[in-house]
Design a protein around this motif. Sequence first.
Motif, PDB file in Angstrom:
ATOM      1  N   GLN A 139     100.782 103.545 138.953  1.00 24.97           N
ATOM      2  CA  GLN A 139     101.160 103.772 137.568  1.00 24.97           C
ATOM      3  C   GLN A 139      99.927 103.676 136.680  1.00 24.97           C
ATOM      4  O   GLN A 139      99.185 102.716 136.732  1.00 24.97           O
ATOM      5  CB  GLN A 139     102.196 102.757 137.126  1.00 24.97           C
ATOM      6  CG  GLN A 139     102.745 103.061 135.755  1.00 24.97           C
ATOM      7  CD  GLN A 139     104.023 102.313 135.488  1.00 24.97           C
ATOM      8  OE1 GLN A 139     104.486 101.572 136.331  1.00 24.97           O
ATOM      9  NE2 GLN A 139     104.580 102.517 134.327  1.00 24.97           N
ATOM     10  N   LYS A 140      99.738 104.680 135.871  1.00 22.36           N
ATOM     11  CA  LYS A 140      98.617 104.719 134.953  1.00 22.36           C
ATOM     12  C   LYS A 140      99.106 104.283 133.574  1.00 22.36           C
ATOM     13  O   LYS A 140     100.277 104.422 133.258  1.00 22.36           O
ATOM     14  CB  LYS A 140      98.034 106.132 134.900  1.00 22.36           C
ATOM     15  CG  LYS A 140      97.474 106.556 136.247  1.00 22.36           C
ATOM     16  CD  LYS A 140      97.305 108.046 136.321  1.00 22.36           C
ATOM     17  CE  LYS A 140      96.853 108.485 137.679  1.00 22.36           C
ATOM     18  NZ  LYS A 140      97.891 108.441 138.678  1.00 22.36           N
ATOM     19  N   PRO A 141      98.230 103.741 132.739  1.00 20.96           N
ATOM     20  CA  PRO A 141      98.685 103.290 131.426  1.00 20.96           C
ATOM     21  C   PRO A 141      99.100 104.448 130.533  1.00 20.96           C
ATOM     22  O   PRO A 141      98.476 105.500 130.531  1.00 20.96           O
ATOM     23  CB  PRO A 141      97.460 102.571 130.859  1.00 20.96           C
ATOM     24  CG  PRO A 141      96.300 103.090 131.616  1.00 20.96           C
ATOM     25  CD  PRO A 141      96.812 103.487 132.968  1.00 20.96           C
ATOM     26  N   ASN A 142     100.193 104.252 129.807  1.00 17.53           N
ATOM     27  CA  ASN A 142     100.689 105.249 128.868  1.00 17.53           C
ATOM     28  C   ASN A 142     100.589 104.689 127.451  1.00 17.53           C
ATOM     29  O   ASN A 142     101.559 104.670 126.695  1.00 17.53           O
ATOM     30  CB  ASN A 142     102.149 105.603 129.185  1.00 17.53           C
ATOM     31  CG  ASN A 142     102.277 106.361 130.479  1.00 17.53           C
ATOM     32  OD1 ASN A 142     101.449 107.209 130.767  1.00 17.53           O
ATOM     33  ND2 ASN A 142     103.289 106.046 131.256  1.00 17.53           N
ATOM     34  N   THR A 143      99.427 104.231 127.088  1.00 16.88           N
ATOM     35  CA  THR A 143      99.285 103.556 125.798  1.00 16.88           C
ATOM     36  C   THR A 143      99.338 104.522 124.626  1.00 16.88           C
ATOM     37  O   THR A 143      99.619 104.104 123.511  1.00 16.88           O
ATOM     38  CB  THR A 143      97.965 102.785 125.749  1.00 16.88           C
ATOM     39  OG1 THR A 143      96.889 103.689 126.008  1.00 16.88           O
ATOM     40  CG2 THR A 143      97.953 101.675 126.772  1.00 16.88           C
ATOM     41  N   SER A 144      99.088 105.796 124.843  1.00 21.09           N
ATOM     42  CA  SER A 144      99.080 106.749 123.729  1.00 21.09           C
ATOM     43  C   SER A 144     100.430 107.421 123.505  1.00 21.09           C
ATOM     44  O   SER A 144     100.602 108.134 122.528  1.00 21.09           O
ATOM     45  CB  SER A 144      98.023 107.828 123.974  1.00 21.09           C
ATOM     46  OG  SER A 144      96.749 107.241 124.013  1.00 21.09           O
ATOM     47  N   LYS A 145     101.368 107.222 124.406  1.00 20.74           N
ATOM     48  CA  LYS A 145     102.673 107.848 124.250  1.00 20.74           C
ATOM     49  C   LYS A 145     103.558 106.985 123.357  1.00 20.74           C
ATOM     50  O   LYS A 145     103.688 105.779 123.584  1.00 20.74           O
ATOM     51  CB  LYS A 145     103.351 108.033 125.609  1.00 20.74           C
ATOM     52  CG  LYS A 145     102.718 109.097 126.458  1.00 20.74           C
ATOM     53  CD  LYS A 145     103.548 109.301 127.703  1.00 20.74           C
ATOM     54  CE  LYS A 145     102.925 110.372 128.584  1.00 20.74           C
ATOM     55  NZ  LYS A 145     103.670 110.511 129.836  1.00 20.74           N
ATOM     56  N   HIS A 152     111.034 105.189 118.081  1.00 20.59           N
ATOM     57  CA  HIS A 152     110.160 104.300 117.321  1.00 20.59           C
ATOM     58  C   HIS A 152     109.616 105.037 116.111  1.00 20.59           C
ATOM     59  O   HIS A 152     109.154 106.168 116.213  1.00 20.59           O
ATOM     60  CB  HIS A 152     109.010 103.813 118.207  1.00 20.59           C
ATOM     61  CG  HIS A 152     108.217 102.712 117.586  1.00 20.59           C
ATOM     62  ND1 HIS A 152     107.165 102.959 116.748  1.00 20.59           N
ATOM     63  CD2 HIS A 152     108.334 101.375 117.684  1.00 20.59           C
ATOM     64  CE1 HIS A 152     106.658 101.800 116.347  1.00 20.59           C
ATOM     65  NE2 HIS A 152     107.345 100.829 116.904  1.00 20.59           N
ATOM     66  N   THR A 167     107.164 106.208 113.294  1.00 16.89           N
ATOM     67  CA  THR A 167     105.722 106.369 113.154  1.00 16.89           C
ATOM     68  C   THR A 167     105.359 106.127 111.695  1.00 16.89           C
ATOM     69  O   THR A 167     105.831 106.828 110.802  1.00 16.89           O
ATOM     70  CB  THR A 167     105.291 107.782 113.564  1.00 16.89           C
ATOM     71  OG1 THR A 167     105.731 108.019 114.898  1.00 16.89           O
ATOM     72  CG2 THR A 167     103.790 107.938 113.512  1.00 16.89           C
TER      73      THR A 167
END
Length: 125
Positions: free
Chosen positions: A88-94, A99, A101
């Motif tokens: 699993q790679k980080p999905n910090t930008s999604k 939510h 904005t």
Amino acid sequence: MIEPANANLPIGKQCKLLSIPRSSFYYQPKGETALNLMLMRRIDEQFLETPFFGVRQMTWHLRNEGHLVNEKRIRRLMRVMGLMPIYQKPNTSKAAKGHKTYPYLLRGLRVGRPNLNRPGFSGDC
């Protein structure tokens, strides 16, 4: 490209014209040893069962089977085989669904000095 039977142009000159070292012409690759081929077969079998095993887990698994291997060898063999573990790679930008904005309120505003009049600021730093 290089013609060893050419009597007019020696191999050294042909290599120089092609800008390759003469030793590259004579080099014969050895290939993998029988032990490495057996390890590659075991890595492939295990990788089909557990595609999330990386180099460290694969090394640990092969050591538990009784093979004397280190991480460097397994990393090289997995790279030769083109195996890349699934992780699993980080999905910090999604953004999360639903939510809100918030707008960036300082966009286009030139900040030239600190706000010294804000509450709680004494000015003594």
